[in-house]
Enzyme design. Structure first.
Site, PDB file in Angstrom:
ATOM      1  N   LEU A 149       0.862  -1.171   0.000  1.00 46.78           N
ATOM      2  CA  LEU A 149       0.000   0.000   0.000  1.00 46.78           C
ATOM      3  C   LEU A 149       0.904   1.227   0.000  1.00 46.78           C
ATOM      4  CD1 LEU A 149      -2.592  -0.979   2.796  1.00 46.78           C
ATOM      5  CD2 LEU A 149      -2.856  -1.250   0.325  1.00 46.78           C
ATOM      6  N   ASP A 150       0.525   2.266  -0.735  1.00 49.10           N
ATOM      7  CA  ASP A 150       1.287   3.507  -0.685  1.00 49.10           C
ATOM      8  C   ASP A 150       1.411   3.970   0.758  1.00 49.10           C
ATOM      9  OD1 ASP A 150       1.546   3.518  -3.403  1.00 49.10           O
ATOM     10  OD2 ASP A 150      -0.043   4.978  -3.769  1.00 49.10           O
ATOM     11  N   ARG A 151       2.461   4.693   1.057  1.00 53.19           N
ATOM     12  CA  ARG A 151       2.747   5.097   2.430  1.00 53.19           C
ATOM     13  C   ARG A 151       1.582   5.843   3.072  1.00 53.19           C
ATOM     14  NH1 ARG A 151       4.938   9.416   5.099  1.00 53.19           N
ATOM     15  NH2 ARG A 151       5.150  10.623   3.181  1.00 53.19           N
ATOM     16  N   VAL A 153      -1.594   5.581   2.347  1.00 57.81           N
ATOM     17  CA  VAL A 153      -2.837   4.808   2.273  1.00 57.81           C
ATOM     18  C   VAL A 153      -2.930   3.895   3.494  1.00 57.81           C
ATOM     19  CG1 VAL A 153      -4.116   3.086   0.940  1.00 57.81           C
ATOM     20  CG2 VAL A 153      -2.847   4.901  -0.239  1.00 57.81           C
ATOM     21  N   HIS A 244      -0.135   4.365  -7.958  1.00 59.23           N
ATOM     22  CA  HIS A 244      -1.106   5.465  -7.830  1.00 59.23           C
ATOM     23  C   HIS A 244      -2.313   5.273  -8.746  1.00 59.23           C
ATOM     24  CE1 HIS A 244       2.057   8.593  -6.219  1.00 59.23           C
ATOM     25  NE2 HIS A 244       2.066   7.440  -5.561  1.00 59.23           N
TER      26      HIS A 244
END
EC number: 5.4.99.-
Length: 310
Positions: A149-151, A153, A244
Site C-alpha cells: 500500500l502507498d505510504r 494509504v 497510484h
C-alpha cells in the site's frame, strides 16, 4: 571501529511515532564507474546529500571503510570492493497509530496499516515501517508482505509468515485470481452508475507522480456508496495494479480524492511563497482518504474495518 545497529529500536511517541536515532551500516559493492576514483571523490560525486567535508571526516574516522578496513582519503577504489558507510540514522516520523493485528493463522498475518507508515524499508524509512514495527513490538519475523500500500494509504495488509506461502499468494496475484477493494472519499457527487476507468498510466519516478498517457495498461471499476452533495464515498476495484492507479483514475474521472494534494488541481499564484504546494509550509501530514478494505482469492477472504472518515 564498529557501530552496531540495534535489533529493536526505541520508539518515542510525541505527536507521532519517532525512532530514536541509531547507527546503521550501508553496504555497497563498487560499481565499474566508481573504479579509479578516490574514496572521497566517489562519495562526493555519487551522494550529494552531504558536503565533501563530511566525507573527508567520515573516511578519517573510519565511518567509511573499504573491505572492512580504514583507508586514507587518497585511497583509490577498485571495482567490486565492499564499501561500508556507518551512519547515525535519523528516520522521519510517522503518525502515532499502532499497527493493529486483525487476524493470525499459522502461515498468514493480516494487519490494519496506518496511513503514513511505509510497508517495508525504503528510502529514509527502515524501523518506522510496518515490518519494522511488527518485528520490534510483536516479535514477528520473518514476515513477507504479499502486496503493498502507498505510504499515505491505510487499510488491510496481508503478510505471509513463510517464503513458500508468499510464493503461493504471488502466483495468485500474477494469474489474476485475487480481487481487491478500496474505499475513497472524493470531491463532488460521484455518478450513481458504475464507472470504469480503462486508461493507460505512466509513472514518473523522478516526480513521484503518475499521469494518464501512453504507459502501462490500467483498469479500475468505481461504484458510489454514498454522497452528501459535496463529497462522495466510492468503492474502488482495481483490476490491474499500477502505481497510484486509483488516485490518478479518480482524477481522470473528475473526482480526485478530496485530500490528495498530489492530484488535486488548484490555482498557482506566481508571487506566493507556498505555491505550488497546496498546504502551507510546516503543515502536519495526514493520511489519504483512501483505504484498503478487502482482498479475496480462490478460497479465502480478508477484510479490514472502515476508517473514521468513511
Amino acid at each position: 571501529i564498529v557501530w552496531q545497529t540495534p535489533a529493536n529500536p526505541d520508539y518515542i511517541f510525541r505527536d507521532g511515532r519517532y525512532v530514536k536515532p541509531y547507527y546503521f551500516e550501508f553496504i555497497s559493492h563498487a560499481k565499474n564507474r566508481w573504479a579509479g576514483k578516490t574514496i572521497v571523490d566517489l562519495f562526493a560525486d555519487e551522494f550529494k546529500g552531504r558536503p565533501r567535508d563530511y566525507y573527508v571526516s567520515a573516511v578519517k574516522s573510519g565511518r567509511i571503510q573499504v573491505d572492512g578496513q580504514i583507508v586514507p582519503v587518497s585511497y583509490i577504489v577498485r571495482s567490486s570492493q565492499k564499501i561500508s558507510h556507518f551512519l547515525h540514522r535519523h528516520e522521519p516520523p510517522v503518525m502515532a497509530m499502532d499497527v493493529q493485528i486483525l487476524h493470525t493463522e499459522p502461515d498468514v498475518l493480516t494487519v490494519y496499516k496506518p496511513a503514513s507508515v511505509p510497508v517495508h524499508p525504503c528510502g529514509q524509512y527502515r524501523k518506522n515501517t510496518v515490518v519494522g514495527i511488527l518485528e520490534a513490538e510483536h516479535d514477528l519475523a520473518p514476515i513477507f508482505p504479499i502486496h503493498r500500500l502507498d505510504r499515505l494509504v491505510s487499510g488491510l495488509l496481508i503478510l505471509a509468515r513463510s517464503a513458500s506461502k508468499a510464493d503461493i499468494f504471488r502466483q495468485q496475484i500474477e494469474s489474476g485470481e485475487i480481487k481487491k477493494q478500496y474505499i475513497a472519499k472524493v470531491v463532488g457527487v460521484f455518478p450513481e452508475n458504475e464507472q470504469v476507468a480503462n486508461v493507460n498510466i505512466n509513472y514518473n519516478a523522478r516526480e513521484g507522480k503518475s499521469t494518464v498517457e501512453k504507459g502501462k495498461v490500467a483498469c479500475t471499476k468505481f461504484t458510489r456508496i454514498s454522497t452528501n452533495g459535496t463529497q462522495s464515498i466510492v468503492l474502488c476495484e482495481p483490476i490491474t495494479g499500477r502505481t497510484h492507479q486509483i488516485r490518478v483514475h479518480l482524477q481522470f474521472l473528475g473526482h480526485p480524492i478530496a485530500n490528495d494534494l498530489l492530484y488535486l488541481s488548484f490555482d498557482i499564484d506566481p508571487m506566493c511563497t507556498n505555491c505550488p504546494d497546496l498546504s502551507p509550509k510546516g503543515y502536519d501530514e495526514e493520511g489519504l482518504w483512501l483505504h484498503c478494505v478487502r482482498y479475496s482469492g480462490p478460497d479465502w477472504t480478508y477484510e479490514c474495518p472502515y476508517p473514521n472518515w468513511a
